[in-house]
Design a protein around this motif. Structure first.
Motif, mmCIF file in Angstrom:
data_model
loop_
_atom_site.group_PDB
_atom_site.id
_atom_site.type_symbol
_atom_site.label_atom_id
_atom_site.label_comp_id
_atom_site.label_asym_id
_atom_site.label_seq_id
_atom_site.Cartn_x
_atom_site.Cartn_y
_atom_site.Cartn_z
ATOM 1 N N ILE A 142 0.836 -1.200 0.000
ATOM 2 C CA ILE A 142 0.000 0.000 0.000
ATOM 3 C C ILE A 142 0.867 1.245 0.000
ATOM 4 O O ILE A 142 0.576 2.220 -0.708
ATOM 5 C CB ILE A 142 -0.967 0.002 1.214
ATOM 6 C CG1 ILE A 142 -1.999 -1.118 1.076
ATOM 7 C CG2 ILE A 142 -1.651 1.349 1.386
ATOM 8 C CD1 ILE A 142 -2.878 -1.048 -0.152
ATOM 9 N N GLU A 143 1.953 1.237 0.767
ATOM 10 C CA GLU A 143 2.864 2.393 0.765
ATOM 11 C C GLU A 143 3.469 2.607 -0.623
ATOM 12 O O GLU A 143 3.586 3.739 -1.094
ATOM 13 C CB GLU A 143 3.963 2.222 1.821
ATOM 14 C CG GLU A 143 3.482 2.388 3.237
ATOM 15 C CD GLU A 143 2.771 3.703 3.489
ATOM 16 O OE1 GLU A 143 3.291 4.781 3.083
ATOM 17 O OE2 GLU A 143 1.679 3.677 4.092
ATOM 18 N N LYS A 144 3.835 1.518 -1.270
ATOM 19 C CA LYS A 144 4.370 1.603 -2.637
ATOM 20 C C LYS A 144 3.303 2.145 -3.587
ATOM 21 O O LYS A 144 3.579 3.016 -4.420
ATOM 22 C CB LYS A 144 4.839 0.213 -3.093
ATOM 23 C CG LYS A 144 5.331 0.133 -4.513
ATOM 24 C CD LYS A 144 6.653 0.811 -4.685
ATOM 25 C CE LYS A 144 7.194 0.561 -6.083
ATOM 26 N NZ LYS A 144 8.418 1.291 -6.342
ATOM 27 N N ALA A 145 2.082 1.647 -3.446
ATOM 28 C CA ALA A 145 0.982 2.110 -4.300
ATOM 29 C C ALA A 145 0.699 3.585 -4.067
ATOM 30 O O ALA A 145 0.452 4.336 -5.025
ATOM 31 C CB ALA A 145 -0.273 1.275 -4.041
ATOM 32 N N LYS A 146 0.739 4.031 -2.821
ATOM 33 C CA LYS A 146 0.500 5.447 -2.517
ATOM 34 C C LYS A 146 1.560 6.329 -3.189
ATOM 35 O O LYS A 146 1.244 7.377 -3.748
ATOM 36 C CB LYS A 146 0.489 5.663 -1.002
ATOM 37 C CG LYS A 146 -0.788 5.154 -0.349
ATOM 38 C CD LYS A 146 -0.722 4.971 1.152
ATOM 39 C CE LYS A 146 -0.391 6.155 1.965
ATOM 40 N NZ LYS A 146 -0.480 5.889 3.425
ATOM 41 N N GLU A 147 2.809 5.864 -3.124
ATOM 42 C CA GLU A 147 3.897 6.605 -3.777
ATOM 43 C C GLU A 147 3.675 6.684 -5.288
ATOM 44 O O GLU A 147 3.816 7.750 -5.894
ATOM 45 C CB GLU A 147 5.224 5.913 -3.463
ATOM 46 C CG GLU A 147 6.420 6.534 -4.144
ATOM 47 C CD GLU A 147 7.677 5.683 -3.992
ATOM 48 O OE1 GLU A 147 8.496 5.696 -4.927
ATOM 49 O OE2 GLU A 147 7.818 4.993 -2.956
ATOM 50 N N LEU A 148 3.304 5.551 -5.895
ATOM 51 C CA LEU A 148 3.072 5.530 -7.338
ATOM 52 C C LEU A 148 1.847 6.367 -7.710
ATOM 53 O O LEU A 148 1.849 7.046 -8.752
ATOM 54 C CB LEU A 148 2.902 4.088 -7.831
ATOM 55 C CG LEU A 148 4.151 3.206 -7.778
ATOM 56 C CD1 LEU A 148 3.809 1.761 -8.123
ATOM 57 C CD2 LEU A 148 5.231 3.745 -8.708
ATOM 58 N N LEU A 149 0.813 6.331 -6.904
ATOM 59 C CA LEU A 149 -0.389 7.119 -7.193
ATOM 60 C C LEU A 149 -0.097 8.618 -7.122
ATOM 61 O O LEU A 149 -0.686 9.406 -7.871
ATOM 62 C CB LEU A 149 -1.513 6.763 -6.217
ATOM 63 C CG LEU A 149 -2.176 5.408 -6.423
ATOM 64 C CD1 LEU A 149 -3.047 5.037 -5.228
ATOM 65 C CD2 LEU A 149 -3.003 5.404 -7.712
ATOM 66 N N ARG A 150 0.812 9.024 -6.246
ATOM 67 C CA ARG A 150 1.171 10.448 -6.147
ATOM 68 C C ARG A 150 2.054 10.887 -7.312
ATOM 69 O O ARG A 150 1.946 12.006 -7.790
ATOM 70 C CB ARG A 150 1.914 10.711 -4.830
ATOM 71 C CG ARG A 150 1.043 10.721 -3.614
ATOM 72 C CD ARG A 150 1.798 11.256 -2.392
ATOM 73 N NE ARG A 150 3.014 10.528 -2.103
ATOM 74 C CZ ARG A 150 3.097 9.476 -1.280
ATOM 75 N NH1 ARG A 150 2.012 9.039 -0.680
ATOM 76 N NH2 ARG A 150 4.249 8.874 -1.073
ATOM 77 N N ASN A 151 2.922 9.987 -7.789
ATOM 78 C CA ASN A 151 3.957 10.393 -8.748
ATOM 79 C C ASN A 151 3.711 9.970 -10.187
ATOM 80 O O ASN A 151 4.221 10.610 -11.108
ATOM 81 C CB ASN A 151 5.313 9.849 -8.289
ATOM 82 C CG ASN A 151 5.704 10.387 -6.929
ATOM 83 O OD1 ASN A 151 5.386 11.508 -6.584
ATOM 84 N ND2 ASN A 151 6.377 9.561 -6.148
ATOM 85 N N GLU A 152 3.005 8.890 -10.432
ATOM 86 C CA GLU A 152 2.830 8.362 -11.783
ATOM 87 C C GLU A 152 1.479 8.761 -12.358
ATOM 88 O O GLU A 152 0.447 8.289 -11.904
ATOM 89 C CB GLU A 152 2.948 6.826 -11.773
ATOM 90 C CG GLU A 152 4.292 6.299 -11.354
ATOM 91 C CD GLU A 152 5.396 6.630 -12.332
ATOM 92 O OE1 GLU A 152 5.119 6.761 -13.539
ATOM 93 O OE2 GLU A 152 6.541 6.772 -11.889
ATOM 94 N N LYS A 153 1.503 9.581 -13.338
ATOM 95 C CA LYS A 153 0.254 10.003 -13.989
ATOM 96 C C LYS A 153 -0.040 9.190 -15.245
ATOM 97 O O LYS A 153 -1.177 9.116 -15.689
ATOM 98 C CB LYS A 153 0.325 11.498 -14.361
ATOM 99 C CG LYS A 153 0.568 12.401 -13.201
ATOM 100 C CD LYS A 153 -0.569 12.323 -12.219
ATOM 101 C CE LYS A 153 -0.243 13.108 -10.982
ATOM 102 N NZ LYS A 153 -0.605 12.502 -9.764
ATOM 103 N N SER A 154 0.983 8.583 -15.809
ATOM 104 C CA SER A 154 0.800 7.855 -17.061
ATOM 105 C C SER A 154 0.292 6.426 -16.842
ATOM 106 O O SER A 154 -0.153 5.798 -17.788
ATOM 107 C CB SER A 154 2.120 7.818 -17.837
ATOM 108 O OG SER A 154 3.116 7.186 -17.068
ATOM 109 N N HIS A 155 0.332 5.946 -15.617
ATOM 110 C CA HIS A 155 -0.111 4.588 -15.326
ATOM 111 C C HIS A 155 -1.572 4.575 -14.890
ATOM 112 O O HIS A 155 -2.055 5.513 -14.276
ATOM 113 C CB HIS A 155 0.735 3.978 -14.187
ATOM 114 C CG HIS A 155 2.134 3.675 -14.578
ATOM 115 N ND1 HIS A 155 3.082 4.640 -14.835
ATOM 116 C CD2 HIS A 155 2.771 2.491 -14.741
ATOM 117 C CE1 HIS A 155 4.220 4.079 -15.131
ATOM 118 N NE2 HIS A 155 4.065 2.762 -15.093
ATOM 119 N N THR A 156 -2.255 3.506 -15.224
ATOM 120 C CA THR A 156 -3.625 3.353 -14.729
ATOM 121 C C THR A 156 -3.576 2.903 -13.273
ATOM 122 O O THR A 156 -2.566 2.362 -12.809
ATOM 123 C CB THR A 156 -4.409 2.305 -15.549
ATOM 124 O OG1 THR A 156 -3.805 1.023 -15.337
ATOM 125 C CG2 THR A 156 -4.425 2.652 -17.027
#
Length: 193
Positions: A142-156
């Motif tokens: 979940i921590e990894k997902a939160k980081e990716l959700l904040r930083n990655e706009k090109s990923h679904t």
């Protein structure tokens, strides 16, 4: 608990056993003092009493936990202090190397990586951290997902779940909502840069 003449209190199981003994005694006395008893009632009463006595003798000598007793999971299995310190130092390897992004990462894999047995690792997590292995791994994910959700706009959002180590969309959404109180999409909208 019930106290008897200032001595130590009776446990729930002792109260239960005492009530069984008293009940059987009352039935036995009633049977022998009644004026008219049939042969069937006598046979049934005797069988019932014999059955209860046999059960009480079996359960009384049994070392397994009874109805009111809770089994202690790691009773008499203390982890040596040096092993605890070793796990304290090495546990961060799972997060640092992001081993949790492998959706098939197991307790056995983690134990091999930390060079301890899986039983000791499980006991350590339950006793010292108060969580299971799967809960710990899901927190890392979940921590990894939160980081990716904040930083990655090109990923679904779904691909971020897979990149975080979840093996299905539904598991990712359910776990994320359980931990954060938000869906991944809501979290991304609230925390996007």
């Amino acid at each position: 608990m019930l106290k008897i003449k200032g001595k130590e209190s009776l446990k729930k199981i002792d109260i239960w056993l005492l009530s069984i003994y008293l009940g059987v005694t009352i039935i036995w006395i009633a049977y022998y003092t009644a004026n008219y008893t049939s042969y069937i009632v006598g046979a049934l009463s005797f069988s019932f009493i014999l059955y209860l006595i046999a059960l009480l003798l079996i359960f009384r000598n049994n070392n397994e936990p009874a109805f009111f007793q809770e089994k202690e999971k790691y009773k008499n299995k203390l982890i040596p202090l040096e092993t605890q310190e070793h796990i304290d130092l090495k546990l961060s390897i799972i997060a640092d190397r992001e081993l949790f992004v492998n959706p098939n990462f197991t307790l056995e894999d983690a134990a091999k990586e930390l060079k301890v047995t899986k039983h000791i690792l499980s006991q350590y997590l339950n006793e010292k951290l108060g969580k299971s292995f799967s809960n710990l791994i899901n927190e890392y994910r979940i921590e990894k997902a939160k980081e990716l959700l904040r930083n990655e706009k090109s990923h679904t959002v779904e691909s971020i779940g897979y990149d975080s180590g979840f093996n299905s969309k539904s598991t990712f959404f359910t776990t994320f909502k359980k931990v954060t109180g938000l869906t991944p999409t809501e979290y991304q909208k609230n925390h996007s840069k």
